[in-house]
Design a protein around this motif. Sequence first.
Motif: not given
Length: 707
Positions: A227-230, A232-238
């Motif tokens: 969260c609040k990480q525009d 966020a590296p794939d495959p993590v969802i921002n």
Amino acid sequence: MAQLMHNLREREMVGWVLVLWLGMAVVAAAALGGQVRYDGRSIIVDGHRKLIFSGSIHYPRSTPHMWPSLISKAKQGGLHAIDTYVFWNLHEPQQGQYYFSGRRDIVRFMKEVHSQGLYVCLRIGPFIEAEWSYGGLPFWLHDVPGIVFRSDNEPFKIHMQNFTTKIVNMMKSEKLFASQGGPIILSQIENEYQNVEKGFGDKGPPYVRWAAEMAVGLKTGVPWVMCKQDDAPDPVINACNGLRCGETFVGPNSPNKPAIWTENWTHFYDVYGNITKVRAAEDIAYHVALFIAKMNGAYINYYMYHGGTNFGRNASAFSLTSYYDPAPLDEYGLIRQPKWGHLKELHEAIDRCSNTLLYGTKTNLSLGPWQQAYVYKGERNECAAFLVNANGANAAAVRFQNQTYNIPRKSISILPDCKTEAFNTAKVSSKESRRKMAAAVELASVEMWQELDEVVAVFDETSLRSNRLLEQMNTTKDTSDYLWYTASYEQSEESQSTKISVNSGGHVLRAFVNGEFIGSEHGTYRNQSLVLEKNVSLKRGMNNISLLSIMVGLPDSGAHMELRTSGLEKVRIGETDLSNHPWGYQVGLKGEKMQLYTEEGSRKAKWRKLSLASRLKWYKSKFDAPKGNDPVALNLASMGKGEAWINGESIGRYWISFLTPLATPSQIQFHIPRSFLKPRDNLLVLFEEEWGSPLGISVDTVSVTMA
């Protein structure tokens, strides 16, 4: 032979019934479990897109006895999932020593959610912020050589990975991930890191990449979010956190990721001295509907859905013991209207057209300067529409598909069939509830109380010594809020007026000279440091200087928390600077060491009759549990500042004397969970720092009436 054939057929039928029943059970489990993935529209569970309403309920901020009711009320309110953080400092308060029982029993909590047919979002962090002491980090991390919290720093990464792995493996062993048939469909790593990332310079971005890679490498079979990480590296969802994610969220950083809102704040967390600002149900509903309509939002989590209680010393600096009490379920687990009911109606309206929203094609239509329609159409002519009036001043009459709709100011009308308004965010039908506190036990008699003085520490009786002022957190190791700074000061001749000046990093200071109280000061949430200046009388010869520095919770946010400091910074008497003078220290209170708040510790102490003669006192009484099943609260309106225990369980800090700008205390009622109580002779112990009178204390029952 006929009877034999009949018996065989009967057994065969029973067998088929058993097979059918088992099959239905498997289908029911699959409805919660199965493979979890995602696309640009939603989280996909077992091959089906899901539009999920979730609510935060933190297991240690309530009790196992309360969990089934809280989860049930959340489900009745239209939620599909429960969201919780994992609280590292509760589970590993000392390195390598783990605790997972009682309020710490996260597995039991997960299984209770699962048993009621809801999903889980598990926010491991393990830094969580959450208005929780030290952001959930155990204080022993502070003493790891070379550590820099939340940075591309090997010592921190080793311990973070160890704990994250332990939690993931625990969930796996209990088959709690949806990929194993369990309820967990999402996990979170880190928490709002983008807010502090610049503070770590070139050590920030690689830490983000490492955290994502580490989490994904644990192979849970469910997606991870940040969260609040525009970025966020794939495959993590921002994901978005905030009040108005339909307006502020930059959106998924890949067209293949869904729009997720991990914290839709149902309130504004409260701190001592601030005026409570309650967020209206209409505003919450408006921004939920906007996020879904505008952003294709597919996961919305209410933070908090039930806030609960910061038991013990777990609240962060200056945070109240009561947490997010104005949430849809209040601190006691009671339904708060109209918030709970209004959101329930919103969820029902969205659920009616969720399939169209998840699979349909969206178009936007302008209906006026402030008005817009978001229209979703399915392959079989299904249609759902959101008619938005963003004007905060005036209502609007708009034409949509040859019909006129009157939309109140700053509101959204939901038309699940593009014709009939099923819900408008500004039209509240649920009646307002009011909470009623009724005194069940009044502890107003002197005979009901006993007291014991807390001894003022003096230099000659201390064993910890230093020729400088020690930093408080590093000295107490978070074992107590209290640290005595003591010194012996020699005065050449008697003085009727000598100025003593103390600068402190916070949060509260109480000063004594020769055992006599001379004054106190405290900081605030926004400015936690303080200065105490008093004129005192000193005797000729040696004088005992005793300064009690008090913290009201550890910090929970910001970059480089490992460098944060508290406690005394400078002491002067007249023109003499005592900062590098010999100092003696006492960590904690004598009463804490004696465990006066327990039955055993209380029995060993020599209590006396109530006198109300001085500060720094322990008080004890006993009471019978109120009859019935209503929640119970301790009314401490007559007290000053301190901590309260019931049968050895701390129900939290209190600070009645710290008034808001409206000249009212921030909190006077303190939750006593029913599971803390016995039918008779419950031990109540308080440590009072000021002049509070226990004769005004009552044990209240809590109920709700409709306005």
